[in-house]
Each structure stands twice: as structure tokens, then as C-alpha cells.
Design an enzyme around this catalytic site. Sequence first.
Site, short mmCIF file in Angstrom:
data_model
loop_
_atom_site.label_atom_id
_atom_site.label_comp_id
_atom_site.label_asym_id
_atom_site.label_seq_id
_atom_site.Cartn_x
_atom_site.Cartn_y
_atom_site.Cartn_z
N ASP A 38 0.84 -1.20 0.00
CA ASP A 38 0.00 0.00 0.00
C ASP A 38 0.87 1.25 0.00
OD1 ASP A 38 -2.34 -1.42 -0.01
OD2 ASP A 38 -2.70 -1.26 2.14
N TYR A 66 5.89 -9.17 8.15
CA TYR A 66 5.55 -7.77 8.38
C TYR A 66 5.68 -7.40 9.85
CZ TYR A 66 3.03 -8.14 3.87
OH TYR A 66 2.69 -8.35 2.55
N ASP A 80 -7.09 1.95 7.58
CA ASP A 80 -5.77 2.46 7.93
C ASP A 80 -5.87 3.94 8.29
OD1 ASP A 80 -5.77 3.99 5.56
OD2 ASP A 80 -4.71 2.46 4.44
N ARG A 172 -4.37 -4.70 6.57
CA ARG A 172 -5.35 -3.70 7.04
C ARG A 172 -6.60 -4.39 7.58
NH1 ARG A 172 -7.39 -0.98 2.87
NH2 ARG A 172 -6.27 -2.16 1.30
#
Length: 303
Positions: A38, A66, A80, A172
Site C-alpha cells: 500500500d 511484516y 488504515d 489492514r
Amino acid sequence: MDGIIVINKHPGPTSTRIVEKVRRLLKTKKAGHLGTLDPMAKGVLPICLGKATKLTPFLMDREKEYLATIKLGVVTDTYDKEGTILEEREVPTTTREKVEEILKDFTGEIEQIPPMFSAARYKGKRLYQLARKGEVVERKPKKVTVHELSCLEVNLPYIKIFIRCGKGVYIRQLAHDVGERLGCGGVLWDLVRTKACGFTLDEAVTLDELKEMTLEERQKLVIPMAQAVKDSPALVLAGRLRWWVAMGNPLVTTPAELGVDEIKEGMLVRLIDQEGELVAMGEMIASPEGTWLCHPRRVFHAS
């Protein structure tokens, strides 16, 4: 220029925009990334160059890792921090142990509904295109795999988690779901991809660093195709075998020739020439006679 360069993406630009800039800096006609990040996210963005774009099917299924920071007490339309705030709630007292307990429910094979603000398609259109028009459509849940989830830190209203997962996981969405389970909502506040498709931050270079280099210096950072799939055993093609494989023909081989203890059905094999160039990726298939055949699945260099 054929190979893979690993970019340490900075927040802001889209992954597609980064690919285009890298393509120009390396002066190559073809380039593509191995999984979207993103715009707000940063970290590992591997980019395939030239013939290495054909390696994508052999790399995309590999794990990604992540570090995600979730802000509790906030719900946005995009899940987000960049979205429109829909709701703000009081954040209850919570502990790392409680978060760990909740994360167990999101580990393993789970179902996720793609967020409206995502690149998933609905009747030929990207969901985010519909979302920007204020449209909400029914999305089918899809199965994804989360191999590992752990809570690294609780500093309310923020919690920091580690994720090791397969392809297609929406971080997300995960942040939103964890927030809902805690009863206060949550949004993805910060995201760093530390590993993707076998590549890590240690191998990555920023776009700014790349811009400051000469073309020769940039080219030295490109990982050769054979090295990019180094976790697959290799079969060296001597003499006319290179031509034979380049024409798409299978080879009979043995565990000893591949340097492995045993061969498994579907095992991927690097077929390389005597100079170390990746000629093709092959797949092991058992023959009716009981021998093992390595069938070229994708040929990169013709004879």
C-alpha cells in the site's frame, strides 16, 4: 538486464509507481513487482526485471513477513490511518497476553473478506475504484494462510505485531478485525514488510540511493535469476542438454544429480547451464517406469 532488484520502499508512492521509476533507472523494457505494498507502507518490494518477470509464478507463493502497528480506538473507511474516521471509541485496558490470545484466532488458514479499499476486482473493476464513488458491494471471503502472529509490544493506544503469512493476506483487514475483537476498533497505523518472496531488508536499496548511483552500480545490485530461486535444487545442463531443455523436453534425473536425499512429486528444479545461467524452471514428475522426469515448466533462454 534480467534479474531481481530489491527496493526498500518509502511511504507515499504506489508500488506501480516505484516499478516504473526503477524500470527507467535500470533502462529495461520490462519490470514488475512481487506483491503490492500500500502507498502508506514501507519495506521490501522485490522488482523483477526483463526475463525475470517470468519468474513471478515461482516466487509469489513464498512467505512474507511484516511488522504492523495498530492504533486502537479508531475506525476508518480504509482500515488504515489515511482513511476517513467513521468512529472513535474508548480503548480498554489490555495486556500483551490478552492480545496474544486473540491473535491465535487469526493464525492458520483463515477467511478474509477483501476490504472495499483494495485492488481486488468486482465485475472487472477494482474495489477501490467503486469505494471512491461511495459504492459498497458484496465481497466473497477468501481463504488465506497466516503462519505466525505475535504481539511484540502494547503501548496503548498502539499495539505492535509480527506477521508471517502466505500471499493474499490483507494486513489492514487483520488490523481492523483485531481491533473489533478487542471491542474498541483499530486501524493500521504503520506497516513495514521485512521479508517478501525470500528477499529481506538487508538486500534492499532505497529509491533515493538508487538515483545517486551510476547505471553500472545499479546493475551490480541486480540479483541473477538463478540466485533468486536458490532454494530450489539445481541440475546443470552440459553439452546439448541445454538445447534439449530449451526446446521444452524433459530430462531423466536422480536425487544424487540434484544433490537431495529424495525427490518429491511437484518439486521445482533450477535447470542451469555450465555458466550458471537459468535456462528453465522444471517440475519433477514420476514416470510410469518408476524414474523421475524433470519437465520444463518455463523456459527463459532459448537454445
